[in-house]
Design a protein around this motif. Structure first.
Motif, PDB file in Angstrom:
ATOM      1  N   ASP A 286      -8.826 -10.538   2.597  1.00 16.34           N
ATOM      2  CA  ASP A 286      -8.628  -9.202   1.450  1.00 16.34           C
ATOM      3  C   ASP A 286      -6.945  -8.944   1.375  1.00 16.34           C
ATOM      4  N   ILE A 288      -4.707  -8.424  -2.392  1.00 15.40           N
ATOM      5  CA  ILE A 288      -4.321  -8.408  -3.810  1.00 15.40           C
ATOM      6  C   ILE A 288      -3.331  -9.123  -4.373  1.00 15.40           C
ATOM      7  N   THR A 289      -2.791  -9.897  -5.345  1.00 16.19           N
ATOM      8  CA  THR A 289      -1.200 -10.017  -5.312  1.00 16.19           C
ATOM      9  C   THR A 289      -1.794  -9.566  -6.895  1.00 16.19           C
ATOM     10  N   THR A 290      -0.137  -9.558  -7.600  1.00 18.78           N
ATOM     11  CA  THR A 290       0.120  -8.969  -8.972  1.00 18.78           C
ATOM     12  C   THR A 290       1.809  -9.716  -8.829  1.00 18.78           C
ATOM     13  N   ARG A 302      -7.614  -6.190   7.432  1.00 16.90           N
ATOM     14  CA  ARG A 302      -6.723  -5.326   6.743  1.00 16.90           C
ATOM     15  C   ARG A 302      -6.140  -5.504   4.674  1.00 16.90           C
ATOM     16  N   LEU A 303      -6.205  -4.774   3.935  1.00 15.60           N
ATOM     17  CA  LEU A 303      -6.251  -5.065   2.658  1.00 15.60           C
ATOM     18  C   LEU A 303      -4.136  -5.594   2.797  1.00 15.60           C
ATOM     19  N   VAL A 304      -3.880  -7.056   2.080  1.00 13.83           N
ATOM     20  CA  VAL A 304      -2.719  -6.744   1.736  1.00 13.83           C
ATOM     21  C   VAL A 304      -2.639  -7.053  -0.115  1.00 13.83           C
ATOM     22  N   SER A 305      -1.394  -6.484  -0.180  1.00 16.81           N
ATOM     23  CA  SER A 305      -1.366  -5.889  -1.391  1.00 16.81           C
ATOM     24  C   SER A 305       0.172  -6.061  -1.959  1.00 16.81           C
ATOM     25  N   THR A 306       0.150  -7.320  -2.877  1.00 17.89           N
ATOM     26  CA  THR A 306       2.097  -8.428  -2.286  1.00 17.89           C
ATOM     27  C   THR A 306       2.453  -8.282  -3.840  1.00 17.89           C
ATOM     28  N   ILE A 307       3.460  -7.477  -4.185  1.00 15.92           N
ATOM     29  CA  ILE A 307       4.139  -7.491  -6.206  1.00 15.92           C
ATOM     30  C   ILE A 307       5.297  -8.263  -6.154  1.00 15.92           C
ATOM     31  N   VAL A 314       2.657 -15.196   4.481  1.00 15.47           N
ATOM     32  CA  VAL A 314       2.566 -13.369   5.127  1.00 15.47           C
ATOM     33  C   VAL A 314       1.613 -14.328   6.423  1.00 15.47           C
ATOM     34  N   ASP A 316      -0.871 -11.759   8.757  1.00 14.87           N
ATOM     35  CA  ASP A 316      -1.172 -10.937   9.227  1.00 14.87           C
ATOM     36  C   ASP A 316      -2.595 -10.190  10.008  1.00 14.87           C
ATOM     37  N   THR A 317      -1.994 -10.283  11.363  1.00 17.66           N
ATOM     38  CA  THR A 317      -2.790 -10.344  12.522  1.00 17.66           C
ATOM     39  C   THR A 317      -3.480  -8.952  13.104  1.00 17.66           C
ATOM     40  N   LEU A 321       2.875  -8.505  12.305  1.00 17.42           N
ATOM     41  CA  LEU A 321       2.703  -9.592  11.104  1.00 17.42           C
ATOM     42  C   LEU A 321       3.786 -10.037  10.891  1.00 17.42           C
TER      43      LEU A 321
END
Lengths: 464, 464
Positions: A286, A288-290, A302-307, A314, A316-317, A321
């Motif tokens: 899950d 979302i990259t920006t 969980r939601l992972v979001s990058t900017i 990355v 994630d467990t 992390l």
């Protein structure tokens, strides 16, 4: 031909995905199947399941069983090393097993493969294996596969081939240690050098002769036959098949893998190579990259979001992390060393732990309590056990459970709960045909996993 | 002097730390206390708790109450806006409350402060406030504080001061919109320009006069007195005090904050500025860095490990991970927009949700079940309620609970459990003097939070 798969490794180079309780060969990276499952299926056209022998470690046997069951290969043989040794003892024990338990003739070809590599395309690889098999059938050579190098890699050993051909292979001139960059570049320019991928083919008699002549301390035990060799496995030296045999024998041939892609998945950067796609971001879960390019992001629950980030790895467990720059992920070993020095449980344990009967996940723990989700496989049962410091409250969220409490037996169903007092013998079973899932709430001043008195083994067999 | 703190904001510029259920002013960043608590204590030497009025929103009132209780400021007054308006209606309502409920004389000085900024050193700030108070006591000016700019910031509005002094302040020449970089650089070079920090001081009569003359649509309602103004709050225009009054009046003075540091904590980059230390990594939580420089890592409930990464902002929460490049964190709004478009609950909810009676944390959810840890404050009670689609199993892990189930009342203690069938009225209370913690296992086909029939309000007061 028989296939020997070495699946006893316990590496943590892919921490936090891999832990010592759950090493790389069982990870489902680069596909929906584990690397072990991919290895078994890679040989599907060449060997039947009952002609496969998997060498593993007692701690991993139920991972192996689960993986085989998932792909319908339960017929494969499994032997468990009582202690961790290196590849020479493992292969010698496997050869003994093939003779004693799988009716191998002296001239039967055995193919040895690691359980944790990625190789494709499968069809091309199978042709290489067939070429290797042909050589070990028609000669007394040991055959090894050589990966045609694509870059001056300093992380692998090399095999230097002579011009003289044997079948589709070349006589081996020598094995080379991991080179420095200059040497690796020279190998690449010069040609005739191949990466050592740890795959071998040989007939029973060829390997027995080689062990007898070159590794007598291994042979003295393995030649006693499987049962005795197993009993005395600890007495075998900790030595690889390369050092013990391959680098010493004159009768060894390398078959180049040509256009076949091989990856030992030895780091997250290596996984990135395997998964690399066009757009530059390799993503699972899950996410979302920006404004983010060329990242590998392996998500979890969980939601992972990058900017605005580039060239990151990355991972994630639920409990750890990891964020690494690309090209740096081999330093995971530095992280692992720090955690070992701090005796942290993350090195060896996962939030979800697998057991012969199923698995449990720790949902929460705190002062005086612990909450677990426990899943018991259909027909499976936990050991008859007792705790001195904790009581347990169980609520069924799916399936039907059978609880033995002292001398009473009760069936409890979805949306029913039960209570296990301190110091009372109990056993949980799943008598049904779907998984049993319960939520366990533990109460007590001490909640360590070691507060358990078992009256039979982890398979539920009595040890009284 | 009375202090009016505006604490109704619901911004998500600090997502995933802030959610609409838990905005910035309640976050404990830049210290062990929330920004609201820091704001209250910033004025401690100048006003007693009973001279503080906090304007908030009905959704946040129990966060405000909890924050005040933690720092012993329960005596502060709280008014809750029935709907979200802008600062002009909020201030007008507050002025009405001060007159009607806090016996403010017409010449009493009121100081207005946002609840979510970081300001230090406190002692120097208090001197600035005293200077502002002196001016609004001795003149009919509205006073605003101006931050001496330290860089050509384009993210703030500016206040342009005249040379004419009033007390320690300067008459305001004009307010300036957020400038472009060239203009901001010119402001900085020219001097006499200050950042607008949203802080005001005025006497009751000065503000009433200003509203009457400049914002009659606000005044017409606020002048009805507090109770009536509250009833008709929705009819007030959505307008800021800057637009409604400050930018229009001639009688306004700016007091420069001089050497006082001010930060609106409007982004993670701004937090990084506040927390910045020598070594270059700003870290909180369980973090192991390797070969990593100049990162801000705000950990949560798991190990965060970095290898060879620089200039990252990492914000870990139980359900959302944010990784941003430094200087990019204002783009959090893009992430929030994407999540809103996907109607994702992470925008509005946390894994831990606060309630007037305590809090709950979702530990796990899946097909047909949900597991929560519920904590009830001493003496608190949940509403009398009923569910049509789920039954609940409760196990006490600490404290003592009082359960009303239909017409029965039972006390249940640590290590005891109980069952709430579907469609049965029940209420949970904590009759004790330590927190009550229970693990709740929900069973049912539908487990939405909206499957609840309440027979009284969230404070446990009957609404039958």
């Amino acid at each position: 031909m028989k296939l020997i798969i070495l699946a006893g490794g316990s590496g943590t180079r892919l921490f936090p995905l891999s832990r010592s309780c759950y090493p790389k060969q069982f990870l489902k990276i680069a596909g929906q199947k584990s690397l072990l499952q991919q290895t078994v299926e890679r040989f599907a056209r060449l060997v039947k399941a009952e002609d496969i022998l998997i060498v593993t470690n007692k701690d991993y046997i139920f991972h192996v069983q689960a993986d085989l069951a998932e792909i319908g290969a339960e017929a494969a043989h499994i032997i468990t090393e009582p202690v961790a040794r290196n590849t020479a003892p493992a292969i010698a024990l496997a050869v003994a097993y093939c003779k004693d338990k799988m009716e191998c003739e002296a001239n039967e070809c055995l193919f040895v493969s690691p359980a944790d590599h990625v190789i494709n395309p499968v069809e091309d690889f199978q042709k290489v294996v067939e070429a290797a098999e042909a050589i070990c059938k028609n000669s007394d050579n040991i055959v090894t596969l050589g990966v045609n190098p694509t870059k001056p890699e300093t992380g692998y050993g090399y095999i230097h081939a002579e011009a003289e051909m044997v079948g589709e292979g070349f006589k081996v001139e020598s094995f080379k240690e991991k080179p420095d960059l200059a040497t690796a570049e020279q190998y690449l320019a010069q040609g005739g050098y191949y990466w050592n991928a740890g795959m071998f083919a040989f007939s029973v008699q060829t390997m027995e002769k080689a062990l007898k002549n070159l590794a007598s301390d291994v042979y003295d035990i393995s030649s006693l036959g499987y049962e005795h060799a197993l009993d005395r496995f600890e007495d075998m030296p900790n030595i690889s098949i390369d050092y013990a045999v391959a680098e010493k024998t004159k009768n060894i041939v390398v078959v180049p893998m040509g256009t076949v892609n091989w990856n030992d998945v030895g780091s997250f950067d290596a996984i990135d190579e395997v998964l690399q796609t066009e757009n530059g971001n390799v993503i699972s879960g899950d996410v979302i990259t920006t404004d983010s390019k060329n990242n590998m992001i392996l998500g979890s629950n969980r939601l992972v979001s990058t900017i605005g980030v580039d060239n990151l790895i990355v991972v994630d467990t639920p409990d750890v992390l990891l964020i690494s720059g690309k090209g740096k992920s081999q330093d995971v070993k530095k992280v692992v060393e720090k955690l070992k020095a701090q005796k942290r449980k993350e090195i060896s344990e996962n939030v979800t732990m697998y057991r012969p009967w199923g698995s449990y996940t720790i949902l929460a723990e705190g002062d005086g309590f612990k909450v677990k989700k426990i899943t018991v496989n259909p027909g499976a049962k936990l050991s008859l056990q007792m705790h001195y410091h904790r009581s347990e409250h169980w609520t069924v969220i799916s399936g039907t459970g059978k609880l033995t409490l002292d001398d009473k037996v009760v069936i409890f169903k979805e949306n029913e709960s039960t209570y296990i007092p301190i110091a009372v013998k109990h056993r949980l079973q799943n008598p049904g045909s779907i998984p049993l899932s319960i939520i366990e709430v533990q109460n007590g001043r001490y909640l360590g996993e070691d507060d358990i008195v078992r009256f039979d083994d982890v398979y539920g067999r009595s040890i009284d």
